[in-house]
Design a protein around this motif. Structure first.
Motif, PDB file in Angstrom:
ATOM      1  N   GLU A 123      -5.177  10.814  -3.819  1.00 16.69           N
ATOM      2  CA  GLU A 123      -4.482  11.527  -2.905  1.00 16.69           C
ATOM      3  C   GLU A 123      -2.934  11.409  -3.413  1.00 16.69           C
ATOM      4  O   GLU A 123      -2.423  12.433  -3.353  1.00 16.69           O
ATOM      5  CB  GLU A 123      -4.308  10.788  -1.550  1.00 16.69           C
ATOM      6  CG  GLU A 123      -3.702  11.614  -0.338  1.00 16.69           C
ATOM      7  CD  GLU A 123      -3.803  10.936   0.932  1.00 16.69           C
ATOM      8  OE1 GLU A 123      -2.862  11.087   1.818  1.00 16.69           O
ATOM      9  OE2 GLU A 123      -4.907  10.412   1.064  1.00 16.69           O
ATOM     10  N   PRO A 148       0.813  -1.129   0.154  1.00 15.65           N
ATOM     11  CA  PRO A 148      -0.004  -0.045   0.202  1.00 15.65           C
ATOM     12  C   PRO A 148       0.973   1.231  -0.203  1.00 15.65           C
ATOM     13  O   PRO A 148       1.632   1.352   0.743  1.00 15.65           O
ATOM     14  CB  PRO A 148      -0.827  -0.164   1.302  1.00 15.65           C
ATOM     15  CG  PRO A 148      -0.824  -1.469   1.768  1.00 15.65           C
ATOM     16  CD  PRO A 148       0.488  -1.930   1.207  1.00 15.65           C
ATOM     17  N   THR A 204       1.659   4.661   1.109  1.00 18.49           N
ATOM     18  CA  THR A 204       1.089   5.690   2.068  1.00 18.49           C
ATOM     19  C   THR A 204       1.681   7.061   1.477  1.00 18.49           C
ATOM     20  O   THR A 204       1.748   8.046   2.293  1.00 18.49           O
ATOM     21  CB  THR A 204       1.390   5.363   3.467  1.00 18.49           C
ATOM     22  OG1 THR A 204       3.179   5.017   3.452  1.00 18.49           O
ATOM     23  CG2 THR A 204       1.079   4.057   3.871  1.00 18.49           C
ATOM     24  N   GLY A 205       2.430   7.119   0.389  1.00 15.93           N
ATOM     25  CA  GLY A 205       2.971   8.335  -0.118  1.00 15.93           C
ATOM     26  C   GLY A 205       3.992   8.143  -0.927  1.00 15.93           C
ATOM     27  O   GLY A 205       4.446   6.852  -1.207  1.00 15.93           O
TER      28      GLY A 205
END
Length: 272
Positions: free
Chosen positions: A257, A153, A155-156
């Motif tokens: 995002e 995943p 996260t940034g």
């Protein structure tokens, strides 16, 4: 005009991709050297032209009512229209091909109303095939559904593997935007950067996109691509669950995002 049979077109493009791959793999040294379109980083060989001629001739014979849009025969006087159109890059990664670096491919797309609908990308050096039909999923070598690898995943950007390309323009405002953006993405967070995990440059827009579709690369950012560079890969990435957005901030609404974070590190605006 009859509604295009997308499955038949898909299979036809795969057959042509394999034939193009044979031409590429059997290429003899070009003693005359590659030709230059613009500069020493923007090259074309006799094999680019031979592959496109084979593909365009075959498609015009089988689908005479559909338009053809190829890199080597492109003319500004015949722009892309809403008509069903084959969009072809005979060798995406010509510099790799010249240097025997095994990341060049044939990229075969089909668009309806300028929307990429069928895509086939084939790397003859590795015998790797990516293909997709809009609404039917994307596949590697026809039997492996994409993405093959579900990446950790994100996260940034700090745990992202990012594909970039330098392009053939090595001066001017777009070159400045690119190099400053690369620096910002790679810099440490303490220095205001994104500190991405690393960069990769495969030298082929189509293969970069397919690497994201496969799940081995997280993000690909580029400016200056043409429709033949991205049409086939666009379908493959979308069908694999990926997302293509504008290279500049603000071109699309309701973005994820990670896209918004990436845009925050772009140093200026690309203009093409």
């Amino acid at each position: 005009m009859a509604t295009p049979n997308l499955n038949e077109i898909h299979d036809t493009l795969i057959d042509l991709a394999y034939k193009a791959g044979d031409i590429i793999n059997n290429a003899l040294p070009d003693t005359s050297g590659p030709g230059s379109k613009k500069n020493s980083a923007d090259l074309v060989t006799q094999y680019d032209r031979a592959v496109e001629t084979m593909i365009s001739t075959s498609l015009k014979e089988k689908y005479p009512d559909y338009a053809f849009h190829g890199e080597e025969t492109y003319s500004p006087t015949t722009p892309l229209t809403n008509a069903p159109t084959f969009i072809v890059d005979p060798i995406d990664g010509t510099i790799n091909f010249i240097h025997n670096f095994p990341h060049a491919c044939v990229s075969l797309g089909f668009a309806i109303e300028k929307i990429p609908t069928v895509g086939v990308v084939y790397n003859p050096s590795t015998k790797t095939l990516y293909s997709a039909i809009k609404g039917q999923g994307a596949f590697k070598n026809r039997d492996q559904r994409l993405p093959l690898r579900k990446a950790e995943p994100l996260t940034g950007l700090s745990n992202a593997l990012v594909a970039i390309e330098w392009g053939s323009d090595r001066s001017g405002p777009n070159w400045t935007v690119k190099t400053r953006t690369f620096e910002k993405l790679g810099s440490s967070k303490e220095n205001g950067g994104a500190m991405v995990r690393s960069f990769r440059s495969l030298g082929s827009a189509a293969l970069n996109i397919c690497s994201v579709a496969e799940g081995v690369v997280d993000v690909y950012w580029e400016g200056g691509c043409w429709e033949w560079d991205v049409c086939a890969g666009w379908v493959i990435l979308n069908e694999a669950g990926g997302l293509i957005v504008d290279g500049n901030p603000g071109g699309w609404e309701n973005e994820r995002e990670l896209v918004e974070e990436f845009w925050g590190f772009i140093q200026g605006r690309l203009t093409y």
